[in-house]
Design a protein around this motif. Structure first.
Motif, PDB file in Angstrom:
ATOM      1  N   ILE A 145     -42.422   6.082 -33.832  1.00  0.00           N
ATOM      2  CA  ILE A 145     -42.684   4.812 -33.153  1.00  0.00           C
ATOM      3  C   ILE A 145     -43.799   4.047 -33.868  1.00  0.00           C
ATOM      4  N   ALA A 146     -44.825   4.776 -34.316  1.00  0.00           N
ATOM      5  CA  ALA A 146     -45.957   4.138 -34.983  1.00  0.00           C
ATOM      6  C   ALA A 146     -45.577   3.507 -36.320  1.00  0.00           C
ATOM      7  N   THR A 147     -44.557   4.049 -36.978  1.00  0.00           N
ATOM      8  CA  THR A 147     -44.182   3.554 -38.311  1.00  0.00           C
ATOM      9  C   THR A 147     -42.915   2.699 -38.321  1.00  0.00           C
ATOM     10  N   HIS A 148     -42.131   2.750 -37.263  1.00  0.00           N
ATOM     11  CA  HIS A 148     -40.848   2.042 -37.266  1.00  0.00           C
ATOM     12  C   HIS A 148     -40.737   0.916 -36.235  1.00  0.00           C
ATOM     13  N   GLY A 182     -29.232  17.037 -37.174  1.00  0.00           N
ATOM     14  CA  GLY A 182     -28.056  17.849 -37.443  1.00  0.00           C
ATOM     15  C   GLY A 182     -28.282  18.761 -38.635  1.00  0.00           C
ATOM     16  N   LYS A 183     -27.355  19.653 -38.868  1.00  0.00           N
ATOM     17  CA  LYS A 183     -27.506  20.673 -39.908  1.00  0.00           C
ATOM     18  C   LYS A 183     -27.409  20.108 -41.329  1.00  0.00           C
ATOM     19  N   ASN A 184     -26.592  19.077 -41.502  1.00  0.00           N
ATOM     20  CA  ASN A 184     -26.391  18.533 -42.849  1.00  0.00           C
ATOM     21  C   ASN A 184     -26.521  17.015 -42.851  1.00  0.00           C
ATOM     22  N   PRO A 185     -27.712  16.512 -42.596  1.00  0.00           N
ATOM     23  CA  PRO A 185     -27.890  15.051 -42.550  1.00  0.00           C
ATOM     24  C   PRO A 185     -27.787  14.415 -43.927  1.00  0.00           C
ATOM     25  N   LYS A 186     -27.384  13.178 -43.946  1.00  0.00           N
ATOM     26  CA  LYS A 186     -27.316  12.433 -45.196  1.00  0.00           C
ATOM     27  C   LYS A 186     -28.720  12.119 -45.701  1.00  0.00           C
ATOM     28  N   ARG A 187     -28.817  11.913 -47.015  1.00  0.00           N
ATOM     29  CA  ARG A 187     -30.108  11.678 -47.638  1.00  0.00           C
ATOM     30  C   ARG A 187     -30.828  10.489 -47.017  1.00  0.00           C
ATOM     31  N   LYS A 188     -30.109   9.423 -46.729  1.00  0.00           N
ATOM     32  CA  LYS A 188     -30.736   8.228 -46.165  1.00  0.00           C
ATOM     33  C   LYS A 188     -31.353   8.521 -44.808  1.00  0.00           C
ATOM     34  N   LEU A 189     -30.663   9.317 -43.987  1.00  0.00           N
ATOM     35  CA  LEU A 189     -31.176   9.639 -42.666  1.00  0.00           C
ATOM     36  C   LEU A 189     -32.445  10.488 -42.770  1.00  0.00           C
ATOM     37  N   ASN A 191     -34.569  10.411 -45.256  1.00  0.00           N
ATOM     38  CA  ASN A 191     -35.621   9.486 -45.687  1.00  0.00           C
ATOM     39  C   ASN A 191     -36.108   8.601 -44.545  1.00  0.00           C
ATOM     40  N   ASP A 192     -35.174   8.163 -43.700  1.00  0.00           N
ATOM     41  CA  ASP A 192     -35.541   7.294 -42.581  1.00  0.00           C
ATOM     42  C   ASP A 192     -36.524   7.982 -41.636  1.00  0.00           C
ATOM     43  N   CYS A 194     -38.548  10.684 -42.516  1.00  0.00           N
ATOM     44  CA  CYS A 194     -39.754  11.189 -43.184  1.00  0.00           C
ATOM     45  C   CYS A 194     -40.817  10.120 -42.966  1.00  0.00           C
ATOM     46  N   ASN A 195     -41.574  10.250 -41.913  1.00  0.00           N
ATOM     47  CA  ASN A 195     -42.424   9.140 -41.477  1.00  0.00           C
ATOM     48  C   ASN A 195     -43.568   8.821 -42.426  1.00  0.00           C
ATOM     49  N   GLU A 196     -43.949   9.786 -43.273  1.00  0.00           N
ATOM     50  CA  GLU A 196     -44.979   9.498 -44.262  1.00  0.00           C
ATOM     51  C   GLU A 196     -44.504   8.434 -45.254  1.00  0.00           C
ATOM     52  N   GLN A 197     -43.181   8.280 -45.389  1.00  0.00           N
ATOM     53  CA  GLN A 197     -42.632   7.289 -46.308  1.00  0.00           C
ATOM     54  C   GLN A 197     -42.654   5.870 -45.741  1.00  0.00           C
ATOM     55  N   HIS A 198     -42.994   5.736 -44.461  1.00  0.00           N
ATOM     56  CA  HIS A 198     -42.884   4.438 -43.799  1.00  0.00           C
ATOM     57  C   HIS A 198     -44.225   3.880 -43.339  1.00  0.00           C
ATOM     58  N   VAL A 199     -45.316   4.480 -43.805  1.00  0.00           N
ATOM     59  CA  VAL A 199     -46.644   3.965 -43.489  1.00  0.00           C
ATOM     60  C   VAL A 199     -46.885   2.666 -44.272  1.00  0.00           C
ATOM     61  N   THR A 200     -47.404   1.661 -43.593  1.00  0.00           N
ATOM     62  CA  THR A 200     -47.777   0.401 -44.224  1.00  0.00           C
ATOM     63  C   THR A 200     -49.158  -0.014 -43.711  1.00  0.00           C
ATOM     64  N   HIS A 201     -49.633  -1.133 -44.215  1.00  0.00           N
ATOM     65  CA  HIS A 201     -50.926  -1.638 -43.740  1.00  0.00           C
ATOM     66  C   HIS A 201     -50.879  -2.002 -42.265  1.00  0.00           C
ATOM     67  N   ALA A 202     -49.664  -2.195 -41.715  1.00  0.00           N
ATOM     68  CA  ALA A 202     -49.510  -2.562 -40.303  1.00  0.00           C
ATOM     69  C   ALA A 202     -49.439  -1.347 -39.376  1.00  0.00           C
ATOM     70  N   THR A 203     -49.396  -0.144 -39.938  1.00  0.00           N
ATOM     71  CA  THR A 203     -49.374   1.068 -39.116  1.00  0.00           C
ATOM     72  C   THR A 203     -50.690   1.159 -38.336  1.00  0.00           C
ATOM     73  N   PRO A 204     -50.633   1.522 -37.053  1.00  0.00           N
ATOM     74  CA  PRO A 204     -51.861   1.507 -36.246  1.00  0.00           C
ATOM     75  C   PRO A 204     -52.824   2.645 -36.582  1.00  0.00           C
ATOM     76  N   PRO A 205     -54.100   2.484 -36.241  1.00  0.00           N
ATOM     77  CA  PRO A 205     -55.110   3.524 -36.473  1.00  0.00           C
ATOM     78  C   PRO A 205     -54.697   4.859 -35.875  1.00  0.00           C
ATOM     79  N   ALA A 206     -55.136   5.949 -36.511  1.00  0.00           N
ATOM     80  CA  ALA A 206     -54.662   7.278 -36.110  1.00  0.00           C
ATOM     81  C   ALA A 206     -55.804   8.279 -35.958  1.00  0.00           C
ATOM     82  N   PHE A 207     -55.636   9.154 -34.972  1.00  0.00           N
ATOM     83  CA  PHE A 207     -56.450  10.357 -34.817  1.00  0.00           C
ATOM     84  C   PHE A 207     -55.483  11.524 -34.975  1.00  0.00           C
ATOM     85  N   ILE A 208     -55.793  12.441 -35.887  1.00  0.00           N
ATOM     86  CA  ILE A 208     -54.904  13.569 -36.185  1.00  0.00           C
ATOM     87  C   ILE A 208     -55.689  14.862 -36.042  1.00  0.00           C
TER      88      ILE A 208
END
Length: 271
Positions: A145-148, A182-189, A191-192, A194-208
């Protein structure tokens, strides 16, 4: 002595703010996407602080459970007194299990965010101060939700506890990936989600927060996410404790429970 005093004050204040949660069906007219189980209904439990103490801030909590079940108490409702004592509203999301229908959890989480903002006035919430929190697989959902998400579904801040972030084999929690994609997801799914791939400057501040000896979800998930947040210039606070394993939630048996509570409180008070 200072830590002991803080713990006593925290317990007393949290107990004073504990109250019965209201429960709402998230999709009274039926969900957008079915997971194939009509008995699995998305709901939210709402815990509001005293109106006189409310800061206007709210947190939607996504408990974990590998996308097969929810640790609803220790990673959900049990957090309400802690946040309510700081004047923060808590909305615990019972999201539906995906059963490989990957859209389902995110649709539930986005609707929970929109529901909070639709009810902002009556719940004494500032629509610009609605965050999301997640644990383990719930951390994957929260970071999704934070990245998409956009508009009324987008959070203003995020709190991630020992999160699953990646869907890459060898890094992800394989059970969470299989149950979501699922057991055999497509590469695009893959990637979609893998949330580290979708971080941008607009992603909200985080506590981890996580434990270094987590054997269930590799710390690489959180570390890679933190790295991407830093690269994007997003404010982030990361806390890796030496021990504690996986799934500690708000349990006082976690060796660094007090430190976690103090550091999370300080982070929330910093903005």
């Amino acid at each position: 002595m200072k830590k002991l005093l803080f713990l006593i004050l925290l317990f007393v204040s949290a107990s004073a703010y504990a109250q019965q949660g209201m429960e709402l069906n998230l999709w009274p007219q039926g969900p957008q996407t079915s997971n194939g189980d009509p008995n699995d209904m998305a709901k939210i439990s709402i815990f509001l602080p005293k109106k006189s103490q409310s800061t206007g801030r709210a947190i939607v909590i996504c408990p974990g459970g590998g996308y097969t079940h929810l640790a609803f108490e220790k990673e959900g409702t049990a957090w309400a007194p802690f946040f309510n004592s700081m004047g923060i509203a808590v909305i615990v999301l019972k999201y539906r299990m995906p059963h490989c229908v990957w859209k389902v959890p995110a649709e539930d989480a986005e609707e929970a965010m929109r529901t909070v903002r639709r009810n902002a006035k009556s719940w004494n919430i500032d629509p610009q101060q609605v965050g999301i929190m997640g644990f383990s697989a719930g951390g994957h959902l929260a970071s999704t939700i934070a990245t998409h998400s956009k508009g009324a579904a987008a959070p203003n801040f995020q709190i991630l506890m020992y999160p699953v972030i990646s869907m890459e084999t060898g890094v992800t929690h394989q059970g969470s990936r299989d149950n979501l994609l699922g057991k055999n997801p497509k590469r695009k799914l893959i990637n979609d989600y893998c949330n580290e791939q979708h971080v941008t400057h607009a992603t909200p501040p985080a506590f981890i927060a996580l434990a270094n000896d987590d054997k269930a979800v590799s710390p690489i998930n959180a570390v890679s996410y933190y790295e991407e947040l830093c690269q994007a210039g997003v404010s982030a606070s990361m806390h890796i404790y030496p021990t504690g394993g996986h799934g500690f939630g708000i349990l006082q048996s976690f060796p660094y429970h007090l430190e976690l509570m103090m550091e999370l409180r300080r982070w929330l008070q910093s903005f």
